[in-house]
Scaffold this motif. Structure first.
Motif, short mmCIF file in Angstrom:
data_model
loop_
_atom_site.label_atom_id
_atom_site.label_comp_id
_atom_site.label_asym_id
_atom_site.label_seq_id
_atom_site.Cartn_x
_atom_site.Cartn_y
_atom_site.Cartn_z
N LYS A 108 -6.32 -5.22 2.24
CA LYS A 108 -6.71 -4.53 1.01
C LYS A 108 -8.05 -3.81 1.19
O LYS A 108 -8.20 -2.65 0.81
CB LYS A 108 -6.81 -5.57 -0.13
CG LYS A 108 -7.18 -4.98 -1.48
CD LYS A 108 -5.98 -4.39 -2.18
CE LYS A 108 -6.40 -3.65 -3.44
NZ LYS A 108 -5.25 -2.97 -4.06
N ILE A 140 -5.47 3.69 9.34
CA ILE A 140 -5.44 2.24 9.50
C ILE A 140 -4.91 2.00 10.90
O ILE A 140 -3.78 2.37 11.21
CB ILE A 140 -4.51 1.58 8.45
CG1 ILE A 140 -5.01 1.86 7.03
CG2 ILE A 140 -4.40 0.08 8.72
CD1 ILE A 140 -6.32 1.20 6.65
N THR A 164 -10.11 4.97 2.58
CA THR A 164 -9.74 6.07 1.68
C THR A 164 -10.80 6.43 0.65
O THR A 164 -10.61 7.35 -0.12
CB THR A 164 -8.45 5.71 0.90
OG1 THR A 164 -8.65 4.43 0.29
CG2 THR A 164 -7.26 5.66 1.82
N LYS A 209 -2.88 10.32 2.16
CA LYS A 209 -2.93 8.85 2.26
C LYS A 209 -3.28 8.48 3.70
O LYS A 209 -3.09 9.27 4.60
CB LYS A 209 -1.57 8.26 1.87
CG LYS A 209 -1.24 8.47 0.39
CD LYS A 209 -0.02 7.68 -0.04
CE LYS A 209 1.25 8.25 0.52
NZ LYS A 209 2.48 7.68 -0.04
N PRO A 210 -3.77 7.26 3.91
CA PRO A 210 -4.14 6.92 5.29
C PRO A 210 -2.92 6.89 6.21
O PRO A 210 -1.86 6.42 5.82
CB PRO A 210 -4.78 5.55 5.16
CG PRO A 210 -4.35 5.02 3.86
CD PRO A 210 -4.06 6.17 2.98
N GLU A 223 0.82 -1.22 0.00
CA GLU A 223 0.00 0.00 0.00
C GLU A 223 0.85 1.27 0.00
O GLU A 223 0.33 2.37 0.10
CB GLU A 223 -0.95 0.01 1.20
CG GLU A 223 -2.09 -1.00 1.11
CD GLU A 223 -3.11 -0.66 0.03
OE1 GLU A 223 -3.17 0.51 -0.40
OE2 GLU A 223 -3.84 -1.57 -0.40
N PHE A 283 -7.74 -0.64 3.56
CA PHE A 283 -7.22 0.56 2.90
C PHE A 283 -8.27 1.14 1.95
O PHE A 283 -8.40 2.35 1.83
CB PHE A 283 -5.92 0.25 2.15
CG PHE A 283 -4.69 0.35 3.02
CD1 PHE A 283 -3.99 1.53 3.12
CD2 PHE A 283 -4.27 -0.73 3.76
CE1 PHE A 283 -2.87 1.64 3.93
CE2 PHE A 283 -3.15 -0.64 4.59
CZ PHE A 283 -2.44 0.55 4.68
N VAL A 327 -1.06 5.36 9.54
CA VAL A 327 -1.09 4.04 10.15
C VAL A 327 -0.62 4.14 11.60
O VAL A 327 0.42 4.75 11.88
CB VAL A 327 -0.18 3.05 9.38
CG1 VAL A 327 -0.23 1.66 10.03
CG2 VAL A 327 -0.61 2.97 7.92
#
Lengths: 538, 164
Positions: A139, A93, A146, A63-64, A14, A142, A66
């Motif tokens: 998968k 995440i 998003t 973007k996410p 990712e 994410f 983490v």
């Protein structure tokens, strides 16, 4: 390959390069697997701040973010950070370790039902029961975080699943979720209605919210506003969606907002709400908005439409897409008279009552500080009086303004600034907090120093939890309860303890020079501003 | 206003708690909720009877529709759907009144599924109004226990059937 390797591999697939976390036994397999990768794990000093840092990181990169914590208290400590991100639709995440799956439900050491506890603050959560599911779950996580209305996704992984050997790792190319398909494209008929209403309108206003920034549509918003000459106001989360010096920008609405922004909204005959919830802090009584105003509500989340205000012309979809579609249509409009009236109203607005001369004027300070920031720099506001002043007096250029808007979580600014800085080390990141919020996350000074993430921190010292003090002043006739912070620790010594430069600003004298040198230095720095303890927001 | 909502959801662990949790934290009413597996074991059909004004009912549909496990959501319009509920009623009844009660049960086409010396369990299926009327009628007897299943429903006809 074991389950923990698979999780790490998925993160790599990712494109994750940084995560924020705190270990414990139940997440040790994961932190062991991550050692031999390029992903940088940043050890924070409390799990809540791992989530805040991931949030700051997400808001800068798009973007996410983490964050990773262990089971039990590690996981429950994350919750406030998760809830904060959820309220502001920030993609995260969140990975938590969990006790052995055979022991689940037995109240064993450091067991907490974190998927249950965090249920109302996540977009979705997984408790992984089979190691072979890891690639699919990662998968999906994410994807969910998003797309559509963004938000945190929690993945809880028991330690035995992390240690389980799996064969034939294959990261899915695409997501196959038939139950989850967010609408991204605006409906053609509804799009037409926007233009039709615009042509009929005499006094249109755009109310821009955080959704504009989240969908990366800042330029598109400005283009749309300028094409037709439509005035723009924002919610708190919408600050920095449009530069402060834009002639068509009339500031933030709400109780603590600009009077002329509220005037514009109240007097409008067409209100185009874009990526905003119209929540209680923005509009004291949402019913009033729609009385004789045509309301168009554009949002990626259909459930927001009609939740707080109605009836409306709904337009569901990704805001950037919708702006692009709207740009293809044309209308002839002239709102110059309306804009003139608003300019008149703006020019007549009263300045804030300045505090006593022996103290720093926070309004002047914030304006000076944000003007001196480079175009792309990032300003992180905490929660309290400092947030209200920041919202009012921050000068937006092309950089981002970050704050905890929905949840109003004190202590957000320092960890979020660390995350934001980590996302782009080239930009200056300034966290502005009060003495209350600073003391909620000052433990992260260690994270900042240890990991060489040089943020700038400004602390407004007024010895009070100022916003609550102000509320008690107005509501309880100055019967103060639980708001006196007493002696704020000597911040110069705290700075010294962490080995960072310190400067104290006692009043408005030398403000410019002090800010200049504060920002110029490459390293981290702490600045304390002495405020009038009785200073108020307005 | 009462509304019957039918959901087809992924049969994942915790799906029922996600749905009921959403109702409780947003303050929506649940008059009844029933869940059962569909012909395809991957999916569960949940029938929820809820109440509220038009705005709330609209919000319920939207918020429930947002849950990621929810595959399909539709309102079962009373004009073109059938609803049924099953109830088990345990009545205290001795020999002297038993025959009279059996007569009442026959009128309602209910079944007597257990009899002891001093009690009887009656099973009745029907619309909620029929069941309510029946229970009302039994007030002359001593009702010991009632177990109601809540409404299950389906739309009439073969149009719009997406799932088994």
């Amino acid at each position: 390959m074991i389950g923990a390797d698979a999780i790490v591999k998925c993160l790599e697939k990712e494109g994750v390069t940084t995560l924020f976390g705190y270990p414990g036994v139940a997440i040790c397999p994961f932190f062991n697997s991550i050692l031999n990768t390029k992903i940088e794990s940043i050890l924070v000093r409390s799990e809540q701040n791992a989530a805040h840092a991931a949030s700051g990181y997400a808001r800068v990169t798009g973007k996410p973010g983490v964050c990773v914590a262990t089971s039990g208290p590690g996981a429950t400590n994350l919750i406030t950070g998760i809830a904060t991100a959820y309220a502001d639709s920030i993609p995260l995440i969140c990975i938590t370790g969990q006790v052995d799956s055979n022991l689940l439900g037995g109240d064993v050491f450091q067991e907490a039902d974190i998927t249950g506890a965090a249920e109302s603050f996540v977009k979705y959560s997984y408790l992984v029961k089979n190691a072979a599911d890891i690639p699919r779950i990662m998968k999906e996580a994410f994807h969910i975080a998003t797309t559509g209305r963004k938000g945190p996704v929690l993945i809880d992984i028991p330690i035995d699943i992390q240690n389980k050997t799996i064969s034939g790792f294959k990261y899915p190319e695409s997501v196959n979720m038939r139950t989850y398909k967010p609408t991204v494209k605006g409906h053609a008929v509804q799009l037409k209605k926007v233009i039709t209403e615009l042509q009929k309108a005499k006094r249109p206003v755009i109310l821009a919210g955080g959704g504009v920034i989240l969908s990366g549509a800042r330029k598109e918003l400005r283009d749309f506003s300028h094409k037709y000459g439509i005035p723009v106001v924002t919610t708190m989360m919408g600050i920095s969606s449009i530069p402060s010096d834009d002639p068509l920008y009339y500031g933030m609405i709400g109780n603590n907002g600009r009077s002329y922004a509220n005037y514009a909204m109240a007097e409008s005959d067409l209100l185009i709400v874009i990526g905003a919830r119209i929540a209680d802090r923005a509009v004291s009584s949402p019913d009033l908005v729609a009385k004789d105003t045509v309301l168009i509500h554009i949002d990626v989340d259909p459930a927001e439409i009609g939740k707080n205000v109605g009836p409306t012309i709904p337009l569901v979809g990704d805001i950037k897409n919708i702006f692009n579609d709207l740009a293809k249509q044309d209308a002839v409009c002239d709102f110059s008279k309306w804009v003139g009236a608003l300019d008149e109203c703006r020019s007549q607005s009263m300045p804030r009552k300045a505090p006593r001369k022996s103290y720093v004027d926070p309004a002047k300070f914030i304006t000076t500080l944000s003007e001196k920031l480079a175009d792309n720099d990032i300003y992180v506001a905490d929660v309290g009086q400092n947030q209200m002043w920041s919202c009012m007096y921050y000068v937006a250029k092309s950089g981002k303004f970050l704050t905890s808007g929905g949840m109003g979580t004190m202590g957000y600014s320092i960890p979020a600034a660390i995350g934001a800085k980590k996302a782009d080390m080239k930009r200056n990141v300034v966290a502005v907090c009060g003495d209350g919020s600073f003391q909620m996350s000052m433990n992260e000074l260690a994270t900042m120093v240890e990991n060489k993430i040089p943020i700038k921190i400004v602390v407004f010292n007024n010895g009070y939890l100022g916003l609550v003090r102000e509320y008690q002043h107005n509501t309880y006739k100055a019967n103060y309860s639980m708001v006196n912070l007493g002696t704020v620790p000597d911040l110069s010594k705290i700075a010294e303890a962490y080995g960072i430069p310190f400067v104290r600003l006692k009043n408005d004298k030398n403000m410019k020079e002090t800010i200049d040198s504060f920002l110029a230095d490459k390293g981290p720095a702490l600045m304390e501003c002495m405020l009038d303890p009785m200073d108020t927001v307005k | 206003m009462i509304r019957v909502i039918q959901l087809i959801v992924d049969n994942t662990s915790g799906v029922l708690s996600r749905i009921s949790g959403l109702f409780s934290r947003r303050g929506y009413n649940i008059e009844s909720i029933t869940a059962g597996i569909t012909a395809d074991p991957r999916y569960t059909r949940i029938t929820i009877v809820t109440s509220g004004d038009e705005d709330i009912l609209e919000q319920i549909e939207k918020q429930v529709g947002k849950l990621i496990d929810v595959r399909d959501i539709r309102v079962l319009d009373p004009d073109d759907s059938v609803y049924r509920e099953l109830v088990l009623i345990k009545v205290k009844v001795g020999e002297e009144k038993r025959q009279a009660l059996i007569t009442v049960c026959d009128v309602f086409r209910s079944k007597i599924i257990d009899i002891t010396k001093d009690s009887m369990i009656i099973e009745l299926t029907g619309t909620q109004s029929k069941i309510n009327a029946f229970i009302e009628l039994l007030q002359d007897y001593e009702i010991l226990e009632i177990a109601r299943t809540g409404i299950a429903g389906l739309r009439r006809g073969s149009d719009g059937v997406v799932y088994l």
